[in-house]
Design a protein around this motif. Structure first.
Motif, short mmCIF file in Angstrom:
data_model
loop_
_atom_site.label_atom_id
_atom_site.label_comp_id
_atom_site.label_asym_id
_atom_site.label_seq_id
_atom_site.Cartn_x
_atom_site.Cartn_y
_atom_site.Cartn_z
N GLU A 165 -26.29 1.65 34.31
CA GLU A 165 -25.55 0.81 33.73
C GLU A 165 -24.55 1.58 32.68
OE1 GLU A 165 -28.48 -1.05 30.94
OE2 GLU A 165 -29.60 -1.96 32.59
N GLU A 166 -23.57 0.60 32.16
CA GLU A 166 -22.51 1.11 31.40
C GLU A 166 -23.14 1.72 30.07
OE1 GLU A 166 -19.15 1.57 31.85
OE2 GLU A 166 -19.66 1.29 33.85
N PRO A 167 -22.61 2.93 29.58
CA PRO A 167 -23.05 3.64 28.31
C PRO A 167 -22.79 2.14 27.27
CG PRO A 167 -21.93 5.11 29.39
CD PRO A 167 -21.88 3.55 30.29
N PRO A 168 -23.78 2.29 26.19
CA PRO A 168 -23.30 1.61 25.02
C PRO A 168 -22.26 2.14 24.03
CG PRO A 168 -25.25 2.58 24.70
CD PRO A 168 -25.13 2.96 26.03
N PRO A 204 -21.86 10.41 21.10
CA PRO A 204 -22.80 9.81 20.32
C PRO A 204 -23.95 10.52 19.77
CG PRO A 204 -23.45 9.48 22.78
CD PRO A 204 -22.31 10.46 22.36
N ALA A 205 -24.24 10.44 18.36
CA ALA A 205 -25.23 11.09 17.65
C ALA A 205 -26.46 11.23 18.31
CB ALA A 205 -25.37 10.64 16.26
N THR A 236 -30.41 9.28 8.26
CA THR A 236 -28.94 8.96 8.69
C THR A 236 -28.97 7.23 8.55
OG1 THR A 236 -29.41 8.83 10.96
CG2 THR A 236 -28.53 11.03 10.13
N GLY A 237 -29.86 6.51 8.77
CA GLY A 237 -29.91 5.24 8.69
C GLY A 237 -29.42 4.72 9.99
N ARG A 238 -29.66 5.64 11.10
CA ARG A 238 -29.19 5.23 12.43
C ARG A 238 -30.59 4.86 13.26
NH1 ARG A 238 -25.96 10.16 11.86
NH2 ARG A 238 -23.68 9.54 11.49
N ARG A 239 -30.50 3.44 13.94
CA ARG A 239 -31.46 3.19 14.74
C ARG A 239 -31.57 4.07 15.92
NH1 ARG A 239 -32.31 -0.86 18.67
NH2 ARG A 239 -34.24 -1.94 18.34
N MET A 240 -32.65 4.50 16.64
CA MET A 240 -33.05 5.02 17.63
C MET A 240 -32.25 4.14 19.04
SD MET A 240 -36.60 6.81 17.88
CE MET A 240 -37.43 7.45 16.30
N GLU A 241 -31.61 5.03 19.86
CA GLU A 241 -30.74 4.30 20.81
C GLU A 241 -31.50 5.00 22.07
OE1 GLU A 241 -26.50 3.66 20.91
OE2 GLU A 241 -26.37 4.20 18.60
N ARG A 280 -40.99 3.33 26.80
CA ARG A 280 -41.53 2.28 26.15
C ARG A 280 -40.78 1.67 25.10
NH1 ARG A 280 -47.50 5.09 25.81
NH2 ARG A 280 -48.13 5.06 28.11
N LEU A 281 -39.76 2.86 24.59
CA LEU A 281 -38.91 2.10 23.61
C LEU A 281 -38.33 0.75 23.96
CD1 LEU A 281 -37.08 5.41 22.34
CD2 LEU A 281 -38.82 4.33 21.03
N THR A 282 -38.32 0.03 22.77
CA THR A 282 -37.46 -1.29 23.11
C THR A 282 -36.00 -1.15 22.40
OG1 THR A 282 -38.22 -2.08 20.72
CG2 THR A 282 -39.49 -2.64 22.69
#
Length: 282
Positions: A165-168, A204-205, A236-241, A280-282
């Protein structure tokens, strides 16, 4: 080649080299620890190993630029002392740097993993005057073949589908791009150095964080890897991607016809388990 590199280093340093030893763990290069007559310690990178040797000019130029960008930051990086990117004096691309105190760690507890996450957050806040090249994925399409040793074929296939898929979208950050426990020096329980900046990029971080986590998972198992990701997210307050974490894990597969670069049965099993967990990550 080695003698040419030492002769060039003496010219750059303005002093005779009195002691030379080869540093272990250099995948891309021959890394020589030097001491000169004034007692100063430095490190000479000679890009001797393929396929990196063929790209030595770009890699050493990038590393020198990265170290210059980090000079006035809290990041404990070496100082660039001399560059022979075209190998005119040394026979191969060469970069001479200061040698930082400390040694690689062989085990990691929660405190160490937290220190790793804190330092990566600092690295990602660096604002170089000129952006570095855009990140390169190491999960090439040619690598996306089910490994014969997997116990989780379905997870690998889903990972390949994700990467098709295209990268976010992402906020471009300053990346080390090979940030891992292998490229950190420690002394007295503190990180005293971050080395090996040849892959410095903009991207991307979570690709940087994912690379550190995959390396921890392969070396020590999933627990410190997940702890690292959780600490980085909290800091960092960054949600796992998931996309970028999966991209990094798939990047550890070898190109067709080649053996894995790490290769031990334990590491293969850990990579298999790590990719399965990531899916398994959502």
């Amino acid at each position: 080649m080695r003698s040419d590199g030492l002769a060039w280093s003496e010219v750059v340093l303005g002093a005779r080299i009195t002691d030379v030893s080869e540093l272990s763990g250099g995948l891309t290069s021959t890394m020589l620890a030097l001491t000169d007559g004034a007692g100063r310690r430095s490190v000479l990178r000679l890009m001797t190993n393929e396929p990196w040797k063929a790209h030595g000019l770009a890699l050493t130029e990038r590393e020198a630029s990265a170290l210059q960008a980090l000079e006035d930051t809290p990041v404990p990086a070496p100082t660039s002392l001399g560059l022979d990117a075209e190998g005119r004096h040394t026979g191969v691309a060469a970069h001479l740097m200061s040698r930082l105190p400390g040694h690689p760690a062989t085990r990691f507890d929660d405190v160490d993993v937290t220190a790793m996450a804190e330092l990566l957050a600092v690295i990602h806040e660096v604002k170089p005057a000129k952006p570095f090249r855009s990140y390169q994925s190491w999960a090439w399409e040619a690598k996306r073949i089910l490994p014969a040793w997997t116990k989780h074929a379905g997870s690998w296939q889903r990972a390949f589908d994700v990467l098709a898929e295209e990268p976010p979208s992402y906020q471009p950050m300053f990346l080390h791009r090979d940030y891992s426990h292998r490229n950190l020096l420690w002394s007295g329980g503190e990180i005293t150095g971050v080395v090996d900046w040849v892959e410095t990029s903009t991207g991307p971080a979570w690709l940087d964080a994912g690379h550190a986590a995959t390396n921890l998972a392969l070396a020590f198992g999933p627990e410190p890897a997940w702890t690292f990701l959780e600490r980085y997210a909290a800091l960092t307050g960054r949600r796992m991607e998931k996309y970028w974490l999966v991209m990094d894990a798939v990047g550890f597969l070898p190109p067709p016809g080649r053996e894995p670069m790490f290769g031990s049965p334990t590491e293969l099993e850990r990579l298999d388990h790590w990719l399965h967990d990531l899916m398994r990550l959502t």
